[in-house]
Design an enzyme around this catalytic site. Structure first.
Site, mmCIF file in Angstrom:
data_model
loop_
_atom_site.group_PDB
_atom_site.id
_atom_site.type_symbol
_atom_site.label_atom_id
_atom_site.label_comp_id
_atom_site.label_asym_id
_atom_site.label_seq_id
_atom_site.Cartn_x
_atom_site.Cartn_y
_atom_site.Cartn_z
ATOM 1 C CG ASP A 101 -3.025 3.771 5.610
ATOM 2 O OD1 ASP A 101 -3.943 3.390 4.887
ATOM 3 O OD2 ASP A 101 -2.505 3.057 6.481
ATOM 4 C CD1 TRP A 119 -1.621 -1.195 -0.401
ATOM 5 C CD2 TRP A 119 -0.849 -3.286 -0.616
ATOM 6 N NE1 TRP A 119 -0.819 -1.459 0.682
ATOM 7 C CE2 TRP A 119 -0.331 -2.733 0.577
ATOM 8 C CE3 TRP A 119 -0.490 -4.582 -0.943
ATOM 9 C CZ2 TRP A 119 0.508 -3.441 1.431
ATOM 10 C CZ3 TRP A 119 0.346 -5.296 -0.102
ATOM 11 C CH2 TRP A 119 0.835 -4.720 1.084
ATOM 12 C CD1 TRP A 159 -1.680 2.143 -3.136
ATOM 13 C CD2 TRP A 159 -3.638 1.524 -4.034
ATOM 14 N NE1 TRP A 159 -2.487 1.680 -2.120
ATOM 15 C CE2 TRP A 159 -3.687 1.290 -2.643
ATOM 16 C CE3 TRP A 159 -4.754 1.206 -4.817
ATOM 17 C CZ2 TRP A 159 -4.811 0.751 -2.016
ATOM 18 C CZ3 TRP A 159 -5.872 0.664 -4.182
ATOM 19 C CH2 TRP A 159 -5.894 0.447 -2.807
HETATM 20 C C1 FRU Z 1 -4.174 0.603 6.809
HETATM 21 C C2 FRU Z 1 -2.961 -0.251 6.520
HETATM 22 C C3 FRU Z 1 -1.927 -0.074 7.619
HETATM 23 C C4 FRU Z 1 -0.654 -0.426 6.922
HETATM 24 C C5 FRU Z 1 -0.891 0.109 5.537
HETATM 25 C C6 FRU Z 1 -0.255 -0.695 4.448
HETATM 26 O O1 FRU Z 1 -4.888 0.971 5.685
HETATM 27 O O2 FRU Z 1 -3.349 -1.585 6.390
HETATM 28 O O3 FRU Z 1 -2.166 -0.841 8.761
HETATM 29 O O4 FRU Z 1 0.454 0.175 7.531
HETATM 30 O O5 FRU Z 1 -2.282 0.137 5.339
HETATM 31 O O6 FRU Z 1 -0.323 -0.043 3.232
#
Ligand code: FRU
Length: 494
Positions: free
Chosen positions: A39, A63, A36
């Site tokens: 960001d 995730w 996966w």
């Molecule tokens: C945005 C987010 C961020 C966080 C990350 C966790 O997509 O929610 O705020 O740092 O993804 O994976």
């Protein structure tokens, strides 16, 4: 010294990553080594190369406890895979190394600033994140977490700032001073972007609220990025819980660009305009860097939380990055276009000029699945306007993805309803474009699993993932009413 958690992740990706052949990946969009990706993180220059990290869970296409995946590139299109950079292996980040950024230090080392997440049980028995900002320093390959982490925690927040929603620091250097913007949830329950300053990236001073949401554009503002561009100051952020306003600011997880003047005294962005960054279904959490030749280049997660459950069967990777895009500001408006390096990959030009269309047609040699194609359309008659124009791509008789322009209401529709997804999810986005007397220019950058649309030389962009079988390469054009179109198509050879 690498921790057991980091070693395990590195061994896992080294063992299983190579089984995912290039034929199972997009031609030029970045995917995770395995598992996966969300960001983009730490998009920056180090030792003369562009480094990119990403939110990464190698073990599943879902995730999970966040690691930082790592790649580097010299042209934004070919990515060299590097071993996992960060793993959740400390008490303060044991539930995840969330998003952050990177900078090259004067002594030649690379510093990563990220959000460490640790879950704690509150008095009422509920588990809650504690989010703090943490540092790791390294040589572009291996990173050592700072012994006195976290470097910013709840005590450093302004009154009312939530220690649960305090994340995604974006760092930059001006002279001898470092600055950082970071997302936080203030007392009103919505979002704000805080500004901090430091001389060494280790001890930070809170300076003020750069911008606040006041429950106007979504709520928690994630992944801020702040920079100067073409004489303006630009703040990018990705709000959660966004409500659509007309055809603007799509619901769910949206993206915002605030343009204005930065008041250094008050540490505040005096906002002059607000626009969406991307109008497609799959775009979130973009981050930028400044190239050595002065270009502000943005890369975004080519996915969104709302759509991330829709995965092809037996996926071994999930999540892609957009093609990096050059940004500019003109007349208070953000423009974006693919990095110019993409043009070097154009081959086999096919050109049609002044094609008269009323109904449906295909054009000889206009097909392909990894292409860069610009279609310019105008009305064929001075007295009457056409009803609509459509271009269909990634077609095979059963599947296709469509871009439609309706001059009467000046809207563009991106529709992937028939792209062949395993189950039906949100598939259509409409957005308003600037009217240019019925003329529109649609640049479509198509890769095996995505379509990125740039309207009118980058006035707007719309990004959409498709998982249509890669053999579906038909392209057709349709109109209701008479139009004249020009088509310029290139195969992209990487
Ligand atoms: C945005 C987010 C961020 C966080 C990350 C966790 O997509 O929610 O705020 O740092 O993804 O994976």
């Amino acid at each position: 010294m690498a921790s057991e958690v980091l070693k395990k992740a590195r061994e896992f990706e080294a063992q299983y990553g190579p089984f995912i052949g290039d034929d199972k990946r997009p031609a030029f969009h970045l995917t995770p080594t395995i598992g996966w990706m969300n960001d983009p993180n730490g998009f920056s220059i180090y030792n003369g190369e562009y480094h990119l990290f990403y939110q990464y869970h190698p073990y599943e296409t879902k995730w999970g406890p966040m690691h930082w995946g790592h790649v580097k590139t010299s042209d934004f299109l070919h990515w060299e895979r590097l071993p996992v950079a960060l793993a959740p292996d400390q008490e303060y980040d044991k539930n995840g190394c969330f998003s952050g950024s990177a900078v090259e230090l004067p002594d030649g080392r690379q510093l990563l600033l990220y959000t460490g997440v640790r879950q704690v049980r509150e008095e009422n028995g509920k588990l809650h994140d504690r989010q703090t900002q943490c540092v790791a320093v390294g040589d572009g390959l291996n990173y050592e977490k700072y012994g006195l982490n976290p470097v910013i925690s709840a005590e450093d927040l302004p009154e009312g700032g939530s220690p649960f929603d305090f994340r995604d620091p974006k760092l930059w250097r001006e002279g001898d001073t470092y600055y950082m913007v970071v997302g936080n949830r203030p007392a009103d329950g919505s979002g704000s972007v805080l500004l901090f300053e430091s001389s060494d990236c280790l001890s930070w001073e809170y300076k003020g609220v750069l911008a606040a949401c006041h429950n106007q554009f979504g709520r928690m503002w994630e992944c801020p990025d702040f920079f100067e561009l073409d004489g303006k100051h630009v703040l990018l952020t990705s709000p959660e819980e966004m409500t659509a306003i007309g055809l603007e600011f799509h619901a769910g997880h949206g993206t915002l660009c605030l343009i204005g003047k930065y008041d250094r005294e008050r540490c505040h962005l005096d906002r002059e305009s607000v626009q969406a960054i991307d109008y497609g279904l799959d775009f979130y959490a973009p981050q930028t860097l400044l190239t050595t030749d002065g270009r502000r280049v943005m890369i975004g997660w080519m996915q969104n939380w709302e759509t991330s459950n829709c995965q092809p069967a037996n996926a071994q990777w999930f999540g892609q990055m957009t093609v990096p895009r050059e940004l500019s500001v003109r007349d208070g408006w953000l423009y974006q276009n693919p990095v110019r390096e993409l043009e070097k990959c154009r081959s086999y030009q096919i050109l049609y000029r002044n094609v008269l269309l009323n109904g449906m047609t295909t054009l000889q040699n206009v097909r392909g699945r990894v292409i860069d194609m610009t279609v310019t359309v105008r009305s064929a008659s001075q007295n009457s306007m056409y009803g609509w124009f459509k271009v269909n791509v990634a077609g095979n008789g059963e599947n296709m993805t469509t871009v439609r322009y309706k001059p009467e209401c000046s809207t563009v529709r991106v529709d992937r309803t028939r792209c062949g997804f395993p189950h039906d999810i949100v598939n259509v986005r409409d957005f308003v474009v600037r009217p240019h007397g019925g003329e529109i220019k649609l640049r479509i950058v198509l890769d095996k699993y995505s379509m990125e649309l740039f309207v009118n030389d980058g006035e707007q962009a719309a990004t959409t993932v498709i998982y249509t079988d890669v053999s579906a390469d038909a392209i057709s054009f349709e109109s209701m009413g008479s139009v004249i179109m020009d088509v310029e198509k290139y195969d992209l050879i990487l």
